[in-house]
Design a protein around this motif. Structure first.
Motif, PDB file in Angstrom:
ATOM      1  N   THR A  72     -20.442 109.055 -72.441  1.00  0.00           N
ATOM      2  CA  THR A  72     -19.120 108.540 -72.807  1.00  0.00           C
ATOM      3  C   THR A  72     -18.054 109.133 -71.898  1.00  0.00           C
ATOM      4  O   THR A  72     -18.222 110.240 -71.366  1.00  0.00           O
ATOM      5  N   GLU A  73     -16.972 108.387 -71.724  1.00  0.00           N
ATOM      6  CA  GLU A  73     -15.865 108.853 -70.908  1.00  0.00           C
ATOM      7  C   GLU A  73     -14.838 109.628 -71.734  1.00  0.00           C
ATOM      8  O   GLU A  73     -13.974 110.305 -71.170  1.00  0.00           O
ATOM      9  N   GLN A  74     -14.899 109.528 -73.041  1.00  0.00           N
ATOM     10  CA  GLN A  74     -13.921 110.166 -73.914  1.00  0.00           C
ATOM     11  C   GLN A  74     -14.464 111.532 -74.396  1.00  0.00           C
ATOM     12  O   GLN A  74     -14.849 111.704 -75.554  1.00  0.00           O
ATOM     13  N   GLU A 173      -1.818 108.194 -71.755  1.00  0.00           N
ATOM     14  CA  GLU A 173      -2.352 106.835 -71.789  1.00  0.00           C
ATOM     15  C   GLU A 173      -3.812 106.824 -72.222  1.00  0.00           C
ATOM     16  O   GLU A 173      -4.223 106.006 -73.052  1.00  0.00           O
ATOM     17  N   LYS A 174      -4.611 107.766 -71.703  1.00  0.00           N
ATOM     18  CA  LYS A 174      -6.023 107.826 -72.064  1.00  0.00           C
ATOM     19  C   LYS A 174      -6.200 108.222 -73.522  1.00  0.00           C
ATOM     20  O   LYS A 174      -7.067 107.699 -74.230  1.00  0.00           O
ATOM     21  N   ALA A 176      -4.024 107.619 -75.925  1.00  0.00           N
ATOM     22  CA  ALA A 176      -3.633 106.477 -76.752  1.00  0.00           C
ATOM     23  C   ALA A 176      -4.764 105.460 -76.848  1.00  0.00           C
ATOM     24  O   ALA A 176      -5.009 104.871 -77.913  1.00  0.00           O
ATOM     25  N   GLU A 177      -5.493 105.283 -75.757  1.00  0.00           N
ATOM     26  CA  GLU A 177      -6.650 104.386 -75.766  1.00  0.00           C
ATOM     27  C   GLU A 177      -7.733 104.903 -76.712  1.00  0.00           C
ATOM     28  O   GLU A 177      -8.363 104.137 -77.446  1.00  0.00           O
ATOM     29  N   ALA A 178      -7.953 106.238 -76.712  1.00  0.00           N
ATOM     30  CA  ALA A 178      -8.956 106.821 -77.600  1.00  0.00           C
ATOM     31  C   ALA A 178      -8.575 106.629 -79.063  1.00  0.00           C
ATOM     32  O   ALA A 178      -9.417 106.305 -79.911  1.00  0.00           O
ATOM     33  N   LYS A 179      -7.278 106.802 -79.380  1.00  0.00           N
ATOM     34  CA  LYS A 179      -6.835 106.596 -80.762  1.00  0.00           C
ATOM     35  C   LYS A 179      -7.040 105.151 -81.192  1.00  0.00           C
ATOM     36  O   LYS A 179      -7.501 104.883 -82.306  1.00  0.00           O
ATOM     37  N   ALA A 180      -6.708 104.240 -80.324  1.00  0.00           N
ATOM     38  CA  ALA A 180      -6.848 102.829 -80.679  1.00  0.00           C
ATOM     39  C   ALA A 180      -8.295 102.427 -80.852  1.00  0.00           C
ATOM     40  O   ALA A 180      -8.628 101.554 -81.664  1.00  0.00           O
ATOM     41  N   THR A 181      -9.187 103.040 -80.096  1.00  0.00           N
ATOM     42  CA  THR A 181     -10.595 102.649 -80.116  1.00  0.00           C
ATOM     43  C   THR A 181     -11.371 103.295 -81.257  1.00  0.00           C
ATOM     44  O   THR A 181     -12.201 102.639 -81.915  1.00  0.00           O
ATOM     45  N   TYR A 182     -11.119 104.550 -81.514  1.00  0.00           N
ATOM     46  CA  TYR A 182     -12.006 105.295 -82.413  1.00  0.00           C
ATOM     47  C   TYR A 182     -11.398 105.648 -83.764  1.00  0.00           C
ATOM     48  O   TYR A 182     -12.144 105.834 -84.739  1.00  0.00           O
TER      49      TYR A 182
END
Length: 547
Positions: A72-74, A173-174, A176-182
């Motif tokens: 995973t990238e996160q 930005e990264k 925020a993407e993690a919050k939206a995804t997981y």
């Protein structure tokens, strides 16, 4: 940058009805490994957030997070830097926080995927300095929450992601993407109480967790057992050392040793006695008993007839007889040994020799008197052997001290004898020397002295000179005897001739008016010839005459 607020405190504020539990570090390691292995074994690409109190702890697990980063990238790893840990983006995001930050006292791991979620949010309760002094890092205690509730895990992840954006704003930005995804919908209420895993059909994560905990607990038990045994050994050795320093009395040393062995090992009977290889028996003077055990103190212990004692003498090693009554050697032994075993009620018997430079100076025995045999472990036998070694050193030191006292007393007596000898020698030499001086001064100052008086003076001076020569010769002979350099030249001699020589020597050196009436009588049962030195007989008789 430093944030003093605890992540656990923020999470508990969001779920006030939850209560943190207590965890040891070994349990947290097992839980963390299980959560990491679940990521490595799955096909999903979850969000992974891990915090480490120190960089050295991170270094121990860095290889696992490099493998997780391929899934995973996160992946976000936070740690307090010590050497080269710093904010950087590579295989995963590295976030360094200040040494005063609250995260230096916390342990966090959050894993959130689409199908599962796990989080471990803990804060240390045992100061690291205290744990380092105790030398038990695995005993460090943490309080916190471990759950697989997706909403709680999302709340914990949100708290950590908000902190990361403060440490590294460029990752906004990264993150925020993690919050939206997981993360789950924030409008959904958090659970009021923790949920338990189902009792049936546990998932692979639970299986891995149980395996880790079982292995960890087994290793922990082995470590505790080894530490306890080492602590017992060191304590006993310390007590023996203190007893040796306080007193060189061997009886007191043996008393301390047998008491401590009995208390630590819990044997029914412990005895220590002094003996050597040639001793046929020994008297039991030092004993430690458990309740309701028959005493053998004051009893005579058979040694030469004891087959087990002889085995120890032959091997110079400890001997454990697990079942005494059924041992073949006892059946062939003297009936008195069988009677001794019955009277003492010995079921299991441990012999540990007390040796010094391969010389037997004592024996330590442990007796088990129960109905079932007892088998002492290797660690317990090693402990008894260590005590036996200390007892051997103590006994030799006490023996050396006693010998040293005797030698000091002998040296003191010898020094007194030398002092008296010097005083006597000075007196014995001064008398003839004064006489010779008076005679010579009279001859020198009185030229008109009659010939008869001159002759008397000369004879007196010659007699005292001979006396001085004899004294000097005697002292030279004494010196040779003490140094071992005297040479004897024995030759065949006749006893009658030796007696006549001694009598004639006395008559020749004694005035006729002072000479006693000597009668020679040699018993017929004495041998008439032998080997000796006739030249010394005269001086011997002369010394007897002066006495």
């Amino acid at each position: 940058m430093s944030i003093p607020t605890s992540v656990l405190a923020e999470l508990l504020h969001a779920i006030p009805n939850w209560r943190p539990q207590m965890y040891f570090k070994s349990s947290l390691v097992a839980l963390s490994h299980a959560m990491e292995d679940q990521v490595l074994a799955g096909e999903e690409s979850p969000l992974v957030i891990a915090t480490f109190q120190r960089e050295r702890f991170y270094r121990q697990e860095a290889h696992r997070y490099r493998r997780i980063a391929r899934r995973t990238e996160q992946v976000y790893v936070l740690s307090a830097p010590e050497t080269d840990f710093q904010n950087q983006s590579g295989e995963y995001e590295m976030i360094a926080f200040d040494h005063e930050d609250a995260l230096t006292q916390e342990w966090h791991l959050v894993v959130i995927a689409q199908q599962y979620a796990n989080c471990l949010i803990c804060r240390e309760r045992t100061p690291q300095r205290e744990s380092q002094r105790n030398g038990m890092d695995s005993n460090r205690r943490f309080e916190g929450i471990w759950t697989s509730d997706h909403r709680v895990c999302s709340e914990a992840a949100k708290i950590l992601l908000d902190r990361i954006v403060q440490y590294r704003p460029e990752l906004a930005e990264k993150l925020a993407e993690a919050k939206a995804t997981y993360l789950s919908d924030s409008s959904e209420a958090l659970p009021s109480a923790p949920q338990q895993f189902p009792t049936t059909n546990p998932d692979p994560f639970v299986n891995r967790l149980v395996n880790y905990l079982q292995v960890g607990q087994y290793k922990l038990m082995k470590a505790y057992r080894a530490i306890a045994a080492q602590e017992q050994k060191e304590r006993l050795i310390h007590l023996m050392t203190v007893a040796i320093r306080r007193s060189l009395d061997p009886q007191k040393i043996l008393e301390v040793a047998v008491e401590q062995l009995g208390q630590v090992l819990g044997a029914c009977r412990s005895i220590i006695y002094r003996c050597s290889e040639k001793d046929a028996t020994a008297t039991i003077a030092h004993e430690y008993l458990q309740s309701n055990i028959t005493t053998v103190q004051g009893e005579t212990w058979l040694l030469q007839q004891n087959p087990f004692f002889q085995m120890v003498l032959d091997t110079r090693e400890s001997l454990l007889v697990k079942e005494v009554t059924t041992h073949p050697s006892l059946a062939e032994a003297n009936p008195s040994i069988t009677q001794l075993v019955d009277q003492a009620g010995i079921t299991s018997w441990l012999f540990v020799p007390v040796l010094y430079q391969d010389r037997l100076i004592g024996m330590v025995e442990l007796h088990h008197c129960g109905s079932c045999p007892e088998e002492w472990t290797k660690d317990e036998i090693a402990l008894v052997e260590a005590v036996a070694n200390q007892v051997g050193v103590a006994l030799i030191q006490a023996e050396s001290y006693e010998n040293l006292e005797v030698l000091n007393q002998q040296l003191e007596e010898l020094d007194n004898t030398r002092s008296n000898l010097v005083a006597i020698t000075g007196h014995e030499l001064r008398t003839p020397l004064s006489t010779i001086q008076i005679c010579l001064e009279s001859l020198a100052s009185e030229p008109d002295m009659s010939l008869e008086l001159r002759q008397v003076m000369l004879n007196t001076a010659l007699a005292d000179a001979e006396r001085m020569r004899t004294l000097v010769q005697d002292f030279l002979t004494l010196s040779q005897l003490e140094s071992g350099r005297v040479e004897w030249n024995p030759e065949p001699v006749s006893l009658d001739e030796c007696v006549e020589l001694g009598v004639s020597h006395i008559r020749a050196h004694t005035a006729q008016s002072e000479c006693p009436n000597l009668k020679v009588s040699v018993p017929d049962n004495l041998p008439r010839r032998g080997r000796g030195t006739c030249s010394r007989v005269g001086r011997r008789w002369s010394r007897r005459r002066r006495v």
